[in-house]
Design a protein around this motif. Structure first.
Motif, short mmCIF file in Angstrom:
data_model
loop_
_atom_site.label_atom_id
_atom_site.label_comp_id
_atom_site.label_asym_id
_atom_site.label_seq_id
_atom_site.Cartn_x
_atom_site.Cartn_y
_atom_site.Cartn_z
N ASP B 163 0.83 -1.21 0.00
CA ASP B 163 0.00 0.00 0.00
C ASP B 163 0.86 1.26 0.00
O ASP B 163 0.41 2.32 -0.42
CB ASP B 163 -0.93 0.01 1.21
CG ASP B 163 -0.17 -0.21 2.51
OD1 ASP B 163 0.43 -1.30 2.67
OD2 ASP B 163 -0.13 0.71 3.35
N GLY B 164 2.10 1.14 0.46
CA GLY B 164 3.01 2.29 0.41
C GLY B 164 3.56 2.47 -1.00
O GLY B 164 3.58 3.59 -1.52
N GLU B 190 -0.67 -5.97 -1.52
CA GLU B 190 -0.79 -6.43 -0.14
C GLU B 190 -0.97 -5.19 0.71
O GLU B 190 0.01 -4.53 1.07
CB GLU B 190 0.47 -7.20 0.26
CG GLU B 190 0.69 -8.43 -0.60
CD GLU B 190 1.98 -9.16 -0.29
OE1 GLU B 190 1.96 -10.39 -0.21
OE2 GLU B 190 3.02 -8.49 -0.14
N ASN B 192 -1.35 -3.86 3.89
CA ASN B 192 -1.25 -4.16 5.34
C ASN B 192 -1.37 -2.90 6.17
O ASN B 192 -0.99 -2.86 7.34
CB ASN B 192 0.04 -4.93 5.64
CG ASN B 192 1.28 -4.13 5.26
OD1 ASN B 192 1.21 -2.92 5.03
ND2 ASN B 192 2.41 -4.79 5.20
N PHE B 194 0.15 -0.29 6.52
CA PHE B 194 1.32 0.45 6.97
C PHE B 194 2.38 0.56 5.86
O PHE B 194 2.58 -0.36 5.07
CB PHE B 194 1.96 -0.22 8.19
CG PHE B 194 1.31 0.17 9.48
CD1 PHE B 194 1.76 1.27 10.20
CD2 PHE B 194 0.22 -0.55 9.98
CE1 PHE B 194 1.14 1.64 11.39
CE2 PHE B 194 -0.40 -0.18 11.16
CZ PHE B 194 0.05 0.91 11.87
N ALA B 195 3.04 1.68 5.87
CA ALA B 195 4.30 1.83 5.14
C ALA B 195 5.30 2.23 6.21
O ALA B 195 5.23 3.34 6.73
CB ALA B 195 4.21 2.89 4.05
MG LIG Z 1 2.20 -1.79 3.60
#
Ligand SMILES: [Mg+2]
Ligand SMILES: Cc1ncc(C[n+]2csc(CCOP(=O)(O)OP(=O)(O)O)c2C)c(N)n1
Ligand SMILES: Cc1ncc(C[n+]2csc(CCOP(=O)(O)OP(=O)(O)O)c2C)c(N)n1
Ligand SMILES: [Mg+2]
Lengths: 325, 341, 341, 325
Positions: B163-164, B190, B192, B194-195
């Motif tokens: 996602d980052g 994916e 999740n 967070f980056a």
């Molecule tokens: Mg991520």
């Protein structure tokens, strides 16, 4: 009380944010206490998340945004926790920041500071280890600054941010734990700064920058014990490059060694040697000039190869001895 | 949104729906996910204890994604990963010993010890490289897909990204290029949340990233990335479509990593605390746990079989590690070799 | 899509809806659009005839956009353009003589003769620069907007860009950054369906680009870019919202350029033929023609006034050109001056 | 019959597309007869729009895609109608293409050719005039090729595309109208190619590349008339750089002049001079080595300033005379 290099950078940020409302900082990792070593710890808490902005993973737009803000009179600092990531931002840096002043007849002032951190070793490999200062030193319009001493870490940061020109300020994490006494802050005029002699000597002019300058200082005593008197010149400002002090020194010592933590081809060491030999009187050299740089290869990961890849103080000493003999 | 909020850790704790699925395949999923989990748990410990010199980005908690995708791939496909790619590689059936050797910087590793955890290559398994530069492989995967199209082969490309990584503009360029070229590629995000230390809400105006696929008219699917069966079915359908020449698709898998961003800590994420409550909630959505529960629901006696499997996997992981530990480091001349072909 | 297809040159030939609009303002629109048109038509001829040494990218046909937007801006705003920006600058009330001088590379030009047609700067008018690198100014505009926000000023930024520029990933990065920062910026996309020789259908899966704004949750508006009143109203509302702190917006203006990509030819576009039928259909959607028709519908006697205006504009344009022709070139020491401040 | 430089490039593309099914071309302007001069005219019609792909305005992804295709065994050429646009693609070039072979232990072969066109003059200004070869010559893992002769234009293009390594092939539009006899095509092994002596002489070694080499050839007779015998060495391959022929030549002539169409600092001229002076016996030079490069400024637009900015043959001749006197 001695201060370390990382903390000196932090105190530079602190000074800037405290005294200049037009300063703000933007970049990846600014809200993490770990990302950029100790160089920016808690700035967001002290000065607010509006002025200390952590960002999406968008180096290109964030760098461009910092440039744009500078055009309107702000003094932004864009932080890249690794220089390697700046490759996504090359258009903003080279096509925009470096060009706008000249291209608009001196009316536009992209007074942005672009901080790129050299973060290598630790088996991080080819894309997370680069020292790309030469790429920027090639570009007219950019000022390229590489501090090596604790005081420069702070004062050149401040000078960079106060400069009306786009500045690439490059700090190497391998310098962070070095300590020294910190004097009062002096607001330097970056356009007046240049290479400086860190150590006077007679046998060999050793030119270096950033971490390589620290290595030079570290080996100085050791080679002195072997009867070799080094003159160490720390580049500090890589672009626009002023060779005059180096030239003067080589006239005295008759020998030139350039140590650079980047690659050789079209690198900073090439620039130093060609600038000197273009000007130096024929016959003034007692030995051939020499570059010590990284091998012409990407950084390996395996620790055994990293040890070969990076210059050790021992190898530096050997080179110095060979050159002077 | 088609489903209850997938980003909320309170949802999706229950066993997954396995009805109609072949039991052997489910057990294969279980085995593959468990193997990856055990391998990564071991890496965490070994990194903590100083055996591993470089950073390791562990995907524990996210195993259902590559394990659900990989059965529909074959070795002539082109799979690309990123910094958190142990699972992407292992799920293709690639050698665990070579992965461990690579993480240790040994000459026997997947990348001959020149890459470490973040730079993996295994052409025989169809793995065409992972790198830590965010989104660095995404356009490369599009190029591999274009090449498959030009050769009129039935290969497809797969790009795993986070996602980052999606925040790098090169990703939307890549999706547009893939779309206009009708390139056979499956983007798997994916997500999740967070980056490294930054939650997606601090980086993007919405927690679902498939809106970028919408912008490129790339058909997309949002799903529970901790449900291996859902991943499997969706990926299979997408891959069939893509192989038959229908152009790119994107699957967004909501998931969570149990470890922090890098190395072995779990609740500290490059300095940003994740609450233990969140982590525990996400552990209730553990893809292995949920599949196990589903299997036991079908057939209680399967427990013994799973236990045996676990014992075997433990042994395999341990012995792969020990083998790798003994392997030699690359010779010094490798430093300059390989810069050019 | 809310409207009949804006990309179809057969639509939107009729007069525009001016009901409720102040007549003086409409005449101001007419004057400003006509001035820009005359200036560019002159540049086309002068370029053809060898008076101008560098490329000129003419926006004739697209005047309604900056003319509709600019009345809601003021000189403390930050406006950024690109390679086709004569109109963006002139619509702000900036000096025509300085523009001509700049195009001729004269020291009296907007950029002191250092920029030419593609690099324009006029801070007093709020014009913060145009450059020919696609999308180069877009993140800069976001930065200017962030700076306005930090200073708590009421300034906003405006970024003009084309449907081609949108394909640079930096644009979506910029929109996301603007959104997450709630930056006061208006993105104005002049969608003229072409990026040099390539029609949008060869470059993107849809001819409307505001789907990229949707991806970033940036509120967007699609409109007839050849209807100056619609542009004016939409921009005014957007700018009010943005000034009041509501974050970025995007306006997509469908339009067409009468000249080819660069210089004076009309039917040859960097080598790709556009059909004369298309060009003629688009000429029927000429924003000046349509406004004129609307004005005449209101009041037939206005024709005289418009004729007088035209005569005056012709004179002004001609004399600005002649003045610029006489101006000196930059001194030779300007070559090295200004590299640094 | 003589062929011009632009047509020679076209014939290289023709040969490659005709004989190698794994070759394809991707880039901006490929479906326009005007965009890239005459160097690619009608290739799309002859070989189909599937293999000659015009693209969206997305340099970054398109370059990455070409790299990715090369990893799977294709031989793609990505075309940037101006080098300036490659700044958007620096990550793909420097972090990816240059690194993948080494980083994966020699198993990955990013055999991509990245063609960057230098397109300057004509009042196009700072962002549409750059000659950035030195940026790429700094990066280990990239091969950097700059043809100057008509034959090289074609044969080095073919060699670049057939090379298993990532190659930056840089052609300057100012060379396109030059004509020469074209021999039969020879498939060169790029890794064996290097600088070549175009003209033998005794008084001065003039090193150049691309358009500068053409200038060197143009002034050769004129300075010969003044009694100066030039030895001209055309770099051809800028990275990895092999200085041996130049060194040999300077040993003979005792004088070194490097003419480069890029910037000075950390540029190709710096590399040549430092490589030579590092190796050359002390005392072998009869005069100081000299670089002639662009001024350290972005390209101006105004024609009057462009005339100052770019090196004229007259100025080159003056420099040569001064150096030899
Ligand atoms: Mg991520
Ligand atoms: C170009 C670039 N910018 C920044 C980084 C630093 N970085 C490493 S991992 C990471 C976050 C990755 O987030 P995501 O893509 O969601 O993957 P995840 O770690 O969650 O699996 C960042 C920003 C990088 N490696 N490369
Ligand atoms: C980075 C970059 N890539 C490519 C180009 C070449 N180029 C000049 S104008 C243009 C098309 C622009 O299209 P659009 O943004 O729609 O603007 P328009 O010309 O239609 O006004 C292109 C591709 C460029 N100037 N910069
Ligand atoms: Mg357009």
């Amino acid at each position: 009380m001695k201060t370390d290099f990382g903390t000196a950078i932090l105190s530079g940020f602190d000074y800037l944010l405290e005294n200049y409302p037009e300063v703000f900082v933007i970049g990846q990792g600014l809200w993490s206490p770990w990302y950029v070593g100790t160089t920016m710890t808690d700035l967001d808490k002290k000065f607010g998340k509006e002025r200390v902005i952590d960002t999406p993973v968008s180096e290109s737009a964030c760098t461009g945004a910092a440039i744009g803000a500078s055009l309107t009179g702000m003094r932004p600092i864009i932080v890249h926790p690794r220089m390697d990531f700046m490759l996504y931002a090359m258009d903003a840096i080279v096509n925009q920041a470096a060009k706008w002043s000249h291209m608009f007849g001196g009316q536009a002032h992209p007074g942005v500071t672009i901080r790129g951190i050299i973060n290598r070793g630790g088996e991080q490999g080819a894309q997370h280890s680069q020292a790309l200062h030469a790429l920027f030193a090639h570009i007219p319009g950019l000022r390229v600054v590489m501090p090596s001493t604790v005081t420069d870490a702070r004062d050149l940061l401040i000078a960079s941010v106060l400069s009306p020109d786009p500045v690439i300020y490059i700090d190497d994490r391998w310098l962070y734990s070095q300590t020294d006494e910190l004097e009062e802050i002096v607001e330097l005029d970056l356009s007046k700064e240049g290479p400086e002699c860190l150590m006077e000597g007679n046998d060999l002019t050793l030119v270096a920058s950033g971490f390589s300058s620290m290595q030079a200082r570290e080996v100085c005593d050791l080679v002195a014990n072997k009867g070799i008197s080094l003159e160490i010149i720390d580049l500090r400002i890589l672009n626009p490059f002023d060779a005059s002090k180096i030239l003067e020194s080589v006239r005295k010592t008759g020998r030139l060694l350039v140590v650079d933590g980047g690659w050789k081809a079209c690198g900073m060491a090439s620039e130093v040697i060609s600038s000197v030999t273009e000007e130096l009187e024929l016959g003034a050299l007692k030995s051939k000039p020499l570059r010590i740089t990284l091998p012409s290869a990407p950084a390996p990961t395996s620790a055994t190869l990293e040890r070969e890849y990076y210059l050790s103080n021992d190898r530096l000493i050997d080179c110095i001895i060979n050159l002077v003999r | 949104m088609e489903k209850p909020d997938l980003t909320n850790p309170k949802n999706f704790h229950s066993p997954i729906n396995v009805s109609g699925m072949d039991l052997d395949l489910l057990i294969k999923f279980y085995e593959s996910m468990s193997m990856i989990r055990k391998a990564e748990d071991l890496l965490a410990v070994k990194r903590r204890d100083g055996f591993i010199g470089g950073p390791v980005h562990l995907g524990a908690g996210q195993e259902a994604i590559p394990v659900g995708v990989s059965p529909s791939l074959n070795s002539s496909d082109f799979v690309f990963g990123a910094h958190r790619s142990h699972g992407h590689l292992l799920a293709l059936g690639s050698s665990l010993h070579k992965l461990f050797a690579e993480v240790l910087g040994k000459e026997t590793g997947h990348s001959k010890g020149m890459g470490g955890s973040m730079h993996l290559w295994d052409e025989p398994s169809g793995f065409y490289g992972s790198v830590p530069i965010m989104a660095g492989t995404v356009p490369l995967a599009v190029g591999a897909a274009i090449s498959a199209k030009l050769r009129k082969s039935s290969s497809i490309a797969v790009a795993y990204l986070g996602d980052g990584a999606v925040e790098e503009g090169i990703v939307i360029e890549s999706m547009n290029l893939a779309k206009i070229q009708k390139a056979p590629i499956l983007f798997i995000v994916e997500n999740n949340l967070f980056a490294s230390h930054m939650h997606i809400s601090l980086r993007q105006p919405s927690s679902y990233i498939s809106r970028f696929a919408d912008a490129s008219l790339v058909p997309s699917h949002i799903l529970d990335g901790n449900d291996v069966v859902e991943v499997f079915k969706t990926a299979r359908n997408s891959i069939n479509d893509i192989r038959s020449g229908q152009g790119p698709q994107l699957i967004e898998c909501l998931t969570y990593r149990f470890y922090g961003h890098v190395d072995w800590r779990e609740d500290v994420d490059v300095g940003v605390n994740r609450s233990m409550e969140d982590i525990n909630d996400w552990r209730s959505r553990d893809p292995i746990k949920r599949l196990t529960e589903s299997l036991l629901e079908i057939n209680e006696t399967i427990e013994d079989k799973l236990n045996d499997l676990n014992d075997e996997l433990n042994l395999n992981v341990q012995s792969a590690w020990e083998l790798a530990l003994e392997d030699p480091f690359p010779a010094k001349d490798k430093l300059l070799e390989g810069v050019y072909a």
